[in-house]
Each structure stands twice: as structure tokens, then as C-alpha cells.
Design an enzyme around this catalytic site. Structure first.
Site, PDB file in Angstrom:
ATOM      1  N   VAL A   1      51.604 -42.063  11.921  1.00  0.00           N
ATOM      2  CA  VAL A   1      52.915 -42.704  11.758  1.00  0.00           C
ATOM      3  C   VAL A   1      53.941 -41.801  12.426  1.00  0.00           C
ATOM      4  CG1 VAL A   1      54.552 -43.648  10.096  1.00  0.00           C
ATOM      5  CG2 VAL A   1      52.116 -43.608   9.561  1.00  0.00           C
ATOM      6  N   CYS A   2      54.515 -42.218  13.557  1.00  0.00           N
ATOM      7  CA  CYS A   2      55.252 -41.292  14.415  1.00  0.00           C
ATOM      8  C   CYS A   2      56.557 -41.882  14.931  1.00  0.00           C
ATOM      9  CB  CYS A   2      54.391 -40.901  15.615  1.00  0.00           C
ATOM     10  SG  CYS A   2      52.761 -40.311  15.174  1.00  0.00           S
TER      11      CYS A   2
END
Length: 399
Positions: A146-147
């Protein structure tokens, strides 16, 4: 060999249980802060330290390529694998799930593309961790990335690419120190990798010891590439289960990124491969080139490309921001990192965009958050590649 259906169901059930428990544990109040300034060069409480460099010699047999990295990082690697095992065993106290991992996953290796099978065997033997657990450790990166990624272009047409690697959601919230357990365990095994052939750099990447794919990387002078997870009902869990049950036409996304970084010789070739290759999990591929306008976010379903969102500096689109949501849709209201990043970029202005200013943006909460493991800064034309371990001191949102 077919994996027993009970094994696939157990994986899915474990993931669902962990997701439910950890979502409840997270803080539910979204908030932002004023855009950070002058945070670069990194220092202070949000900076944990530099990421060490290792050389991966592609001229060596695959089995031997990771020996130095894994030898140095084996204690940390064993720690995080044990942590993952503990979480699985919490939901399945009998130990049967991990027993199936150890007994059945190694039989899958004949279905992985070269050279990944031999590399995984080398990692397992050097670390002393069962091969099935090393394979499962690699699988986790297909599902929990998750970036936030940014590509920006200055007034001179110079491109910059930066990203926060946020990892560990649904993988154990530590109530005692307000941190994600896996996120914290990943920081000591984060490494910069210089992949070489004939003593020449082929590409650079930032990764975790024991993981043989790629999630963040740059081919000097040619292109930069990062991966963000895309949430979808037809998601990575389904792709993984299909793969375990024998449907193996799709490519692991970490393997695809590494292959593109190693073999593609131009921005356009990389873009074409990322658009056309079927993948195990939905994803956003964020690709930057070496000249004006060469930047895009490729929105992928498992079997097709849904959208290609490109830089258009002549039309005023001088930056792209991708978190974990389709750019044409609003983010989940508890997880809007996109809007704060856009606000900070607009305050920066195109005249002042640089690696330093992108580090400022990525240091602004909630773009920086409890899941952030590292920040990478890439300047393809200038051949600059830097990675830094991060912390998000309280008060800080949990994702």
C-alpha cells in the site's frame, strides 16, 4: 501437483480474519498537516537511517546470487517469517496451515519461471528457513503493498520519480507502541540492490532481504518503475488461489517488474510489457522515463489494462500521484493520501519540483504514515537513486 482445496480456503480465511482484526485496531480518524518543508537531506524523528547497498551478480548461478544479502540479514528474515507464522497460528492454533505451507508449497517450484526457482532455493538454504515459508514470504508482497508514488516534471522537462513504500496492512497491529508489527520488522531487512552483469549496473532496486522480485527500481538513464497495490473484488487472493490450483498463465507482479527492469531497453518497451502481460494481482504500475512527457500510471486488472494516465506537461499536468485507488474515483474516505500530496505539489509549483521537494511531500502526514517502511527518490536522467528508512512519530494515522 494440485494444492488441496482446504489449503486455499485456509489462506483466504486467514487473510480475512487478519483483515477484520487489524482494521478494528487502526485509528479511524483521518487528518492532515501543513506541507512539510526543508526535510531533505533526511534528518530528525521521521528519518530512521540509510538503506544499505548490496550487489546482486547476475553472472553467478541463480542459487548463489543472494547469499551475501541473506547471510547478513538472516536473523531479521527469520524474525519476520516467524512473526507471520505466529499470526497464522493465532487463527489456526493446530498448526495445520503452516504444515501445509511447508509440505505443499515447495512442490510448486517447478512452475515458477527461471531464475526465480533456484534463487528461492538459495535463499532458503542460506537462511535456514524452510523453502515453503520462503515462498510464502514472497507471496505476501503480491497482496499487501500500500504505497504513494509521484512523478513530477520541472519546467526544463527533467523528470523525478519518488515513492513511499507502505507495507504491512492487516499484518498485526501492536497496541503497546502503536505500530504495525510487520512494517517494523521489515525495516531492518530493507536493502538497496545493484543488479550487475559484467561488472556493469543493469538496474537498481530497493527491496527486502529474501524477496527475489522487484517493487521499486530504476534502469539508469532509461526508466524508473514502482508498484502500488490495487484493491479489487477480482483481486490478488483469487489470482493466488487459481495459481495454487494449477492455473498458471498469469505472472507474479514482482517477477514481472524485475524482468522489465532487467530486460526492457526503453521506456516504450517497458510500458508495452506492463500493459500486455497478464498478472496474478491487480496493480498500479507507475513508470517514468528520461525525457519530457515520459511518465504514466498504468491501471491494471489481472487480465487487462483499464487505463493509462500520462503526464501532459504542455497541458498543465506536470505531476502524477498514485496511491491505491483509481485516479478517476475518490479514495476511501479514511485513506485519502492523494489529496494531501496534490495540495503539497501545487504549493511546490513546477518551477521548484525536485527530489528534495518530493521528499517533503512524502514526509507530510498522512502521506507518511505508520505503514511507511522507506522512501525512494529516483532521477533517471541524473542517475540518482536514494532510499531512506522512515518513521512516523505520534500523532500519526495508522495507514
Amino acid at each position: 501437483m494440485r494444492v488441496p482445496e482446504r489449503f486455499s480456503c485456509a489462506l483466504l480465511a486467514a487473510a480475512a480474519a487478519m483483515a477484520t482484526a487489524c482494521v478494528l485496531a487502526q485509528r479511524a480518524y483521518p487528518w492532515t498537516e501543513n506541507c512539510r518543508k526543508a526535510t531533505y537531506p533526511p534528518s530528525g524523528p521521521t528519518y530512521r537511517g540509510p538503506v544499505p547497498w548490496y550487489t546482486i551478480n547476475l553472472d553467478l548461478p541463480p542459487y548463489k546470487r543472494w547469499h551475501e544479502v541473506v547471510t547478513d540479514m538472516a536473523p531479521g528474515l527469520r524474525n519476520i517469517v516467524q512473526n507471520i507464522k505466529n499470526m497464522v497460528n493465532t487463527f489456526f492454533p493446530s498448526g495445520k496451515v503452516m504444515k501445509m505451507v511447508d509440505e505443499h508449497l515447495p512442490s510448486m517450484l517447478g512452475n515458477l519461471p527461471w531464475p526465480f526457482e533456484e534463487e528461492l532455493k538459495g535463499v532458503a538454504d542460506v537462511s535456514g528457513i524452510p523453502l515453503g515459508e520462503i515462498i510464502s514470504f514472497n507471496i505476501f508482497y503480491e497482496l499487501f503493498t500500500v504505497c504513494t508514488a509521484i512523478i513530477g516534471e520541472d519546467k526544463k522537462g527533467h523528470l523525478f520519480h519518488a515513492r513511499n513504500m507502505d507495507f504491512g496492512i492487516f499484518l498485526g497491529w501492536n497496541m503497546n507502541n502503536n505500530s504495525w508489527t510487520v512494517t517494523e520488522n521489515l525495516k531492518p531487512i530493507t536493502v538497496n540492490l545493484n543488479f550487475q552483469k559484467n561488472n556493469q549496473t543493469v538496474f537498481k532496486a530497493t527491496s527486502f532481504a529474501g524477496y527475489v522480485g522487484a517493487l521499486t527500481g530504476m534502469k539508469p538513464g532509461i526508466f524508473s518503475l514502482t508498484l502500488n497495490e490495487r484493491f479489487s473484488s477480482n483481486g490478488g487472493y483469487l489470482g493466488l488461489i487459481e495459481w495454487l490450483l494449477g492455473r498458471r498463465e498469469d505472472t507474479w507482479i514482482g517477477f514481472l517488474l524485475r524482468s522489465v527492469l532487467e530486460n526492457a531497453t526503453s521506456y516504450e518497451e517497458a510500458k508495452n510489457l506492463l500493459i500486455k502481460t497478464t498478472v496474478l494481482a491487480p496493480a498500479y504500475f507507475v513508470l517514468g522515463g528520461n525525457k519530457s512527457g515520459e511518465g504514466c500510471v498504468i491501471t491494471r486488472a489481472r487480465k487487462s489494462t483499464l487505463d493509462i494516465y500520462e503526464l501532459k506537461p504542455k497541458e498543465g499536468r506536470w505531476f502524477l500521484v498514485e496511491t491505491n485507488y483509481d485516479h478517476w474515483k475518490a479514495p476511501f474516505f479514511l485513506d485519502d493520501r492523494r489529496k494531501p500530496a496534490i495540495i503539497c505539489l501545487n504549493q511546490t509549483t513546477q518551477e521548484n519540483v525536485s527530489l528534495a521537494s518530493l521528499y517533503d511531500v512524502l514526509s507530510t502526514k498522512p502521506v507518511l504514515n505508520k505503514l511507511t517502511v522507506y522512501t525512494t527518490l529516483m532521477d533517471v536522467p541524473g542517475d540518482v537513486y536514494e532510499s531512506y528508512l522512515r518513521d512516523c512519530p505520534d500523532p500519526c494515522i495508522g495507514w
